[in-house]
Design an enzyme around this catalytic site. Structure first.
Site, PDB file in Angstrom:
ATOM      1  N   ASP A 337       0.952  -1.095   0.022  1.00  0.00           N
ATOM      2  CA  ASP A 337       0.053   0.184   0.215  1.00  0.00           C
ATOM      3  C   ASP A 337       0.846   1.339   0.020  1.00  0.00           C
ATOM      4  O   ASP A 337       2.105   1.092   0.430  1.00  0.00           O
ATOM      5  CB  ASP A 337      -0.803   0.016   1.315  1.00  0.00           C
ATOM      6  CG  ASP A 337      -1.911   0.953   1.126  1.00  0.00           C
ATOM      7  OD1 ASP A 337      -2.254   1.839   0.038  1.00  0.00           O
ATOM      8  OD2 ASP A 337      -2.592   1.458   2.263  1.00  0.00           O
ATOM      9  N   TYR A 538      -4.890   3.638   0.662  1.00  0.00           N
ATOM     10  CA  TYR A 538      -6.022   3.055   0.190  1.00  0.00           C
ATOM     11  C   TYR A 538      -5.570   2.308  -1.161  1.00  0.00           C
ATOM     12  O   TYR A 538      -6.648   2.148  -2.066  1.00  0.00           O
ATOM     13  CB  TYR A 538      -7.382   3.665   0.134  1.00  0.00           C
ATOM     14  CG  TYR A 538      -7.732   4.739   1.258  1.00  0.00           C
ATOM     15  CD1 TYR A 538      -7.320   4.187   2.350  1.00  0.00           C
ATOM     16  CD2 TYR A 538      -8.045   6.108   0.951  1.00  0.00           C
ATOM     17  CE1 TYR A 538      -7.520   5.279   3.335  1.00  0.00           C
ATOM     18  CE2 TYR A 538      -8.288   6.827   2.050  1.00  0.00           C
ATOM     19  CZ  TYR A 538      -7.901   6.444   3.102  1.00  0.00           C
ATOM     20  OH  TYR A 538      -8.335   7.451   4.614  1.00  0.00           O
ATOM     21  N   HIS A 539      -4.378   1.978  -1.390  1.00  0.00           N
ATOM     22  CA  HIS A 539      -3.932   1.501  -2.779  1.00  0.00           C
ATOM     23  C   HIS A 539      -3.473   0.038  -2.373  1.00  0.00           C
ATOM     24  O   HIS A 539      -2.696  -0.456  -2.976  1.00  0.00           O
ATOM     25  CB  HIS A 539      -2.944   2.407  -3.166  1.00  0.00           C
ATOM     26  CG  HIS A 539      -3.135   3.480  -3.588  1.00  0.00           C
ATOM     27  ND1 HIS A 539      -2.421   4.654  -3.984  1.00  0.00           N
ATOM     28  CD2 HIS A 539      -4.484   4.163  -3.791  1.00  0.00           C
ATOM     29  CE1 HIS A 539      -2.876   5.762  -4.308  1.00  0.00           C
ATOM     30  NE2 HIS A 539      -4.154   5.596  -4.225  1.00  0.00           N
ATOM     31  N   LEU A 540      -4.208  -0.681  -1.797  1.00  0.00           N
ATOM     32  CA  LEU A 540      -4.099  -2.115  -1.532  1.00  0.00           C
ATOM     33  C   LEU A 540      -3.790  -3.005  -2.502  1.00  0.00           C
ATOM     34  O   LEU A 540      -4.692  -2.975  -3.407  1.00  0.00           O
ATOM     35  CB  LEU A 540      -4.913  -2.787  -0.495  1.00  0.00           C
ATOM     36  CG  LEU A 540      -5.063  -1.896   0.929  1.00  0.00           C
ATOM     37  CD1 LEU A 540      -6.345  -2.425   1.845  1.00  0.00           C
ATOM     38  CD2 LEU A 540      -3.794  -2.195   1.920  1.00  0.00           C
TER      39      LEU A 540
END
Length: 641
Positions: A337, A538-540
């Site tokens: 992330d 929130y870029h998992l």
């Protein structure tokens, strides 16, 4: 114990949103060009389809739609969430969508080194629980990443995933309304890309500040990434253009594509004798057959959860939960992330997005009637930049930090909602953020683009409704800490340029409990701030890693097929070998476009092979009977191979 049923979802996003909704719901600004709505299949229409797509999020919306464009194909896409609502269309309310029914509301496991200002030391991890997935609740930024990111993917053993190979798939989906350089942008794709129609004066100051530091103003999605720009965004006529709006809403009008909402897929059914995926099991016990393939597009948390529940994952972990192991693969590992921290400045001039300037009737009417005003901003994000820290290799155009410039902060709404999206402990809100609610200010969010820290996703139960364990391990690699802190130093320099001094900008050294003893604007103070106010971005991604078969980290091969299991692919952010340098929705969309192309290419090859085996008539003509035979042969090959 957190489960799907136990998570409390707020029915609204603050009182201001409730007031603003009244004028907005009567405006046709958000309707499609032809005024029609998406088909709404709330139950499974058939018990068998050619393709079953799990998840109608950023990737699933694309894949289901592209497969549905093929004649003679039947597709079902199954989504646990429901529809978007009118508030999700309003760009300025992006932050208010978190902690609502449209958000899965995941939380990372407690940490002793990061997220220290959050309740129980747990960072919130918003994920889209709605048609369109996270594209329906994110901040809409269109950033592809760096070309070297994808060349690196290819170098890791993934042929045809270099930038030259994936670039056409970026263009295929993109419908840019006014590209700075048409060579680098698509203009006919369904996913509309535009500039936000309204910004504060701080946006222009951000560009000029970058120039003072020696960076150009450019299009970061074109020839070079190093520089500053007013961001492109997923917008259509001033409203959010989610992947659901762009793809699935028009696509679901086709009779061969069924969208099944509010239905949880609990298991991929795999025949252990053939190791072939044959369908999916739903939460009500119903089985839906997939004659060709199951395509899992459930995201970086739900995808590994579903695979492990289905018997695909680390053998020792599955055995500990008494789940029969069908394929021992490193599912759930390699979690990545983008993690960030903010550098905040106050201003003397009244130029930022404070609550009283956004949450009022004139602002709502300006947006509803004209499509402009503060509610047309991208949740306050008015600029992005890619810069080099002291740790970057400046001999190549591969910046190691991204800036997000925000004309405000988590205090901008006066404490109504955004503070809760961070999950702040009361004392940290009171001492650091609350004083900003009445002061004009801006934030420079510093995001290391290629973090080395890795986390994991693991099951806590065989119950598919119980949330899995998500361990992010943010800033566990010292290199990530060094890059982040040096990026904060650069952000501090940016805020002190003449461009911002014209607004009376001054570095904000608010009180952070636990960091009070440190000298402000120093490396030790910035690291302390980052470890307390850790911003999960929130870029998992990465939990079903793409790679060469046989590699110990590989879950799917370069055609996105799960290794050792036929009829099963994964196509979402889970397959990223490494995280791209930038916001991830454009990259997820590209992966989905390429996945659909791979699936259809394979289908057409099978059709051609089946037809080629039928002998022609002696005189070269084809009888009606032979035509029917050819059709049957193609159909049988399509269904059975």
């Amino acid at each position: 114990m957190e489960t799907l049923a136990s998570v409390e979802r707020e029915p609204y996003s603050g009182r201001v949103v409730e007031r603003l909704s009244r004028p907005l719901v009567t405006i046709s600004l958000f309707s499609d060009e032809d005024g029609s709505e998406a088909a709404d299949h709330l139950g499974v229409v058939s018990n068998a389809y050619d393709y079953v797509v799990v998840g109608a999020g950023s990737a699933g919306s694309v894949i289901a739609t592209r497969l549905g464009e093929e004649a003679g194909v039947t597709v079902a896409v199954v989504e646990e969430g429901g529809h978007e609502n009118v508030l999700s269309e309003v760009p300025g309310l992006a932050g208010d969508l978190q902690l609502t029914y449209m958000d899965w509301q995941y939380r990372a496991q407690p940490s002793s080194t990061t997220c220290l200002a959050m309740k129980n030391n747990r960072c919130n991890l918003p994920r889209g629980h709605v048609v369109g997935g996270s594209s329906s609740i994110n901040y809409m930024l269109y950033v592809r990443g760096n070309r070297l990111d994808y060349d690196h993917w290819e170098a890791l053993g993934n042929p045809d995933w270099g930038f030259s190979s994936v670039f056409p798939f970026f263009l295929k989906s993109e419908g840019h309304s006014d590209p700075a350089d048409p060579k680098y942008h698509g203009v006919t794709g369904p996913l509309t890309v535009e500039k936000a129609p309204w910004t504060t004066p701080l946006s222009d100051a951000f560009l000029r500040a970058g120039q003072e530091l020696g960076y150009p103003v450019l299009d970061v999605n074109a020839a070079s990434q190093s520089g500053f720009m007013v961001p492109d965004a997923f917008l259509r006529r001033s409203a959010r253009c989610s992947n659901a709006k762009a793809f699935l809403r028009p696509g679901s009008r086709r009779h061969n594509l069924h969208v099944v909402l509010k239905t949880l897929v609990t298991k991929v059914i795999i025949d252990p004798s053939t190791m072939r995926a044959t369908g999916v099991e739903l939460s009500d016990g119903m089985v839906v057959e997939a004659r060709r393939e199951v395509v899992v597009c459930a995201g970086a948390i739900n995808t590994p959860q579903l695979l492990m529940l289905s018997g695909i994952g680390p053998a020792t972990h599955l055995e500990s939960l008494k789940i029969p192991v069908l394929k021992d693969l490193p599912v759930g590992r390699n979690l990545q992330d983008h993690v960030a921290a903010s550098v905040v400045f106050t201003t003397q001039e009244p130029v930022s997005l404070l609550q009283h300037r956004v949450g009022n009737v004139p602002s709502a009417l300006q947006y509803a009637l004209l499509g402009t005003g503060p509610l047309a901003s991208l949740g306050g994000v008015e600029g992005i930049a890619f810069v080099n820290t002291s740790y970057a290799n400046v001999s190549v155009d591969w910046p190691d930090v991204q800036f997000h410039f925000v004309a405000g902060s988590y205090a901008s709404d006066g404490g109504r909602h955004l503070r809760y999206t961070l999950g702040l402990k009361e004392q940290y809100w009171a001492t650091y953020y609350k004083p900003l609610t009445i002061r004009d200010h801006f934030s420079i969010i510093v995001v290391p683009t290629r973090p080395r820290s890795r986390g994991y996703v693991r099951l806590l139960s065989r119950d598919p409704r119980r949330y899995p364990e998500v361990v992010t391990n943010y800033l566990s690699e010292q290199h990530d800490v060094k890059v982040l802190v040096d990026g904060m130093r650069l952000a501090w320099q940016l805020g002190n340029t003449q461009a911002f001094r014209g607004f009376g900008a001054k570095y904000y050294d608010g009180i952070v409990p636990g960091c009070e003893h440190l000298k402000p604007a120093t490396s030790t103070a910035w690291e302390c701030i980052a470890r307390h106010f850790t911003l999960a971005f929130y870029h998992l991604c990465g939990t079903a890693r793409m790679g060469p078969p046989g590699h110990p980290d590989t879950v799917v091969d370069p055609s996105l097929k799960v290794v050792g299991v036929s009829g099963l692919r994964v196509a979402d952010a889970s397959v990223f070998p490494t995280i791209p340098s930038g916001n991830t929705n454009a990259a997820v969309t590209m992966v989905a476009e390429r996945a659909a192309a791979l699936i259809l290419q394979e289908r057409r090859s099978l059709q051609q092979a089946a037809v080629a085996t039928l002998p022609a008539q002696p005189d070269g003509t084809t009888s009606a009977l032979e035509k029917r035979a050819r059709t049957k042969a193609v159909k049988d090959a399509h269904y059975d191979l």
